[in-house]
Design a protein around this motif. Structure first.
Motif, short mmCIF file in Angstrom:
data_model
loop_
_atom_site.label_atom_id
_atom_site.label_comp_id
_atom_site.label_asym_id
_atom_site.label_seq_id
_atom_site.Cartn_x
_atom_site.Cartn_y
_atom_site.Cartn_z
N CYS A 281 47.67 33.18 48.49
CA CYS A 281 47.26 34.28 47.62
C CYS A 281 47.51 34.01 46.14
N GLY A 282 48.11 32.86 45.80
CA GLY A 282 48.31 32.55 44.40
C GLY A 282 49.66 31.95 44.11
N LEU A 283 50.06 32.07 42.85
CA LEU A 283 51.28 31.48 42.33
C LEU A 283 52.20 32.59 41.85
N THR A 284 53.48 32.51 42.21
CA THR A 284 54.47 33.46 41.75
C THR A 284 55.65 32.69 41.17
N PRO B 54 48.69 37.87 44.41
CA PRO B 54 49.98 37.78 45.08
C PRO B 54 50.35 38.99 45.93
N PHE B 55 49.72 40.14 45.66
CA PHE B 55 50.03 41.35 46.43
C PHE B 55 49.01 41.58 47.55
N GLU B 56 48.07 40.63 47.68
CA GLU B 56 47.06 40.66 48.74
C GLU B 56 46.32 41.99 48.79
N ASP B 57 45.93 42.49 47.60
CA ASP B 57 45.17 43.73 47.55
C ASP B 57 43.72 43.51 47.10
N GLY B 58 43.30 42.23 47.03
CA GLY B 58 41.94 41.90 46.66
C GLY B 58 41.70 41.82 45.16
N THR B 59 42.74 41.95 44.35
CA THR B 59 42.61 41.91 42.90
C THR B 59 43.16 40.60 42.35
N LEU B 60 42.28 39.79 41.74
CA LEU B 60 42.72 38.56 41.09
C LEU B 60 43.22 38.91 39.70
N SER B 61 44.40 38.42 39.35
CA SER B 61 44.97 38.77 38.05
C SER B 61 45.99 37.73 37.61
N VAL B 62 46.35 37.84 36.34
CA VAL B 62 47.50 37.14 35.78
C VAL B 62 48.40 38.24 35.22
N THR B 63 49.64 38.30 35.68
CA THR B 63 50.54 39.34 35.23
C THR B 63 51.85 38.72 34.77
N VAL B 64 52.34 39.17 33.62
CA VAL B 64 53.62 38.74 33.07
C VAL B 64 54.60 39.90 33.21
N PHE B 65 55.81 39.57 33.67
CA PHE B 65 56.84 40.58 33.90
C PHE B 65 58.03 40.34 32.99
N ARG B 66 58.73 41.42 32.64
CA ARG B 66 60.01 41.33 31.94
C ARG B 66 60.99 42.17 32.74
N ASP B 67 62.10 41.57 33.14
CA ASP B 67 63.08 42.25 33.99
C ASP B 67 62.43 42.82 35.24
N GLY B 68 61.45 42.09 35.78
CA GLY B 68 60.80 42.49 37.02
C GLY B 68 59.73 43.56 36.87
N GLN B 69 59.48 44.03 35.64
CA GLN B 69 58.47 45.06 35.40
C GLN B 69 57.28 44.46 34.67
N PRO B 70 56.04 44.81 35.07
CA PRO B 70 54.86 44.24 34.42
C PRO B 70 54.77 44.69 32.96
N ILE B 71 54.54 43.72 32.07
CA ILE B 71 54.36 44.05 30.65
C ILE B 71 52.99 43.63 30.13
N TYR B 72 52.30 42.75 30.87
CA TYR B 72 50.96 42.31 30.44
C TYR B 72 50.20 41.84 31.66
N SER B 73 48.94 42.24 31.73
CA SER B 73 48.13 41.84 32.88
C SER B 73 46.68 41.64 32.46
N ILE B 74 46.05 40.64 33.07
CA ILE B 74 44.62 40.41 32.89
C ILE B 74 44.02 40.37 34.30
N PRO B 75 43.10 41.22 34.70
CA PRO B 75 42.66 42.40 33.97
C PRO B 75 43.79 43.41 33.87
N PRO B 76 43.69 44.32 32.91
CA PRO B 76 44.77 45.30 32.72
C PRO B 76 44.96 46.16 33.96
N ASP B 77 46.22 46.45 34.28
CA ASP B 77 46.58 47.33 35.38
C ASP B 77 46.59 48.75 34.82
N GLU B 78 45.63 49.56 35.21
CA GLU B 78 45.48 50.91 34.66
C GLU B 78 46.67 51.81 34.99
N SER B 79 47.39 51.51 36.08
CA SER B 79 48.53 52.35 36.47
C SER B 79 49.83 51.94 35.80
#
Length: 122
Positions: free
Chosen positions: A73-76, A91-116
């Motif tokens: 499902c990708g790289l973590t 990585p979450f196997e929900d059908g959404t391809l993305s690149v997400t950067v986390f800080r302290d385990g929380q998402p701070i940047y995502s492509i495509p943006p995570d609307e939630s």
């Protein structure tokens, strides 16, 4: 020189002082095969093949503690606390391809943006 193949579930190589330097593990009941390299002072590199098809690389030394998982499902990449650092793919196997950067385990940047997710910080 022995030309016969060796078949076993685990091999441990030690240095002249008796410290484990290499450990090759065939997986046993867990199905997780691994190669582990240890420095004389305790730093280590662990490479493992998980039963579900994931391959992991973990670095454990004074300067860097890091976990990298490459799977179907990708790289973590995780930080020294085991918290998410970067995910690439699905990585979450929900059908959404993305690149997400986390800080302290929380998402701070995502492509495509995570609307939630909370507003992104550049």
């Amino acid at each position: 020189m022995n030309a016969e193949p060796i078949t076993t579930t685990s091999i441990t190589l030690v240095d002249s002082s008796g410290k484990t330097r290499m450990l090759l593990d065939g997986g046993g009941d867990t199905g997780c095969a691994s190669i582990n390299l240890f420095s004389p002072t305790g730093q280590a590199v662990h490479i493992a093949a998980q039963p579900g098809g994931h391959v992991t690389l973990a670095l454990d030394c004074k300067q860097v503690k890091l976990g990298i998982t490459l799977g179907p499902c990708g790289l973590t990449i995780r930080d020294s606390k085991g918290l998410l650092g970067i995910t690439v793919g699905d990585p979450f196997e929900d059908g959404t391809l993305s690149v997400t950067v986390f800080r302290d385990g929380q998402p701070i940047y995502s492509i495509p943006p995570d609307e939630s997710a909370p507003p992104q910080v550049a």
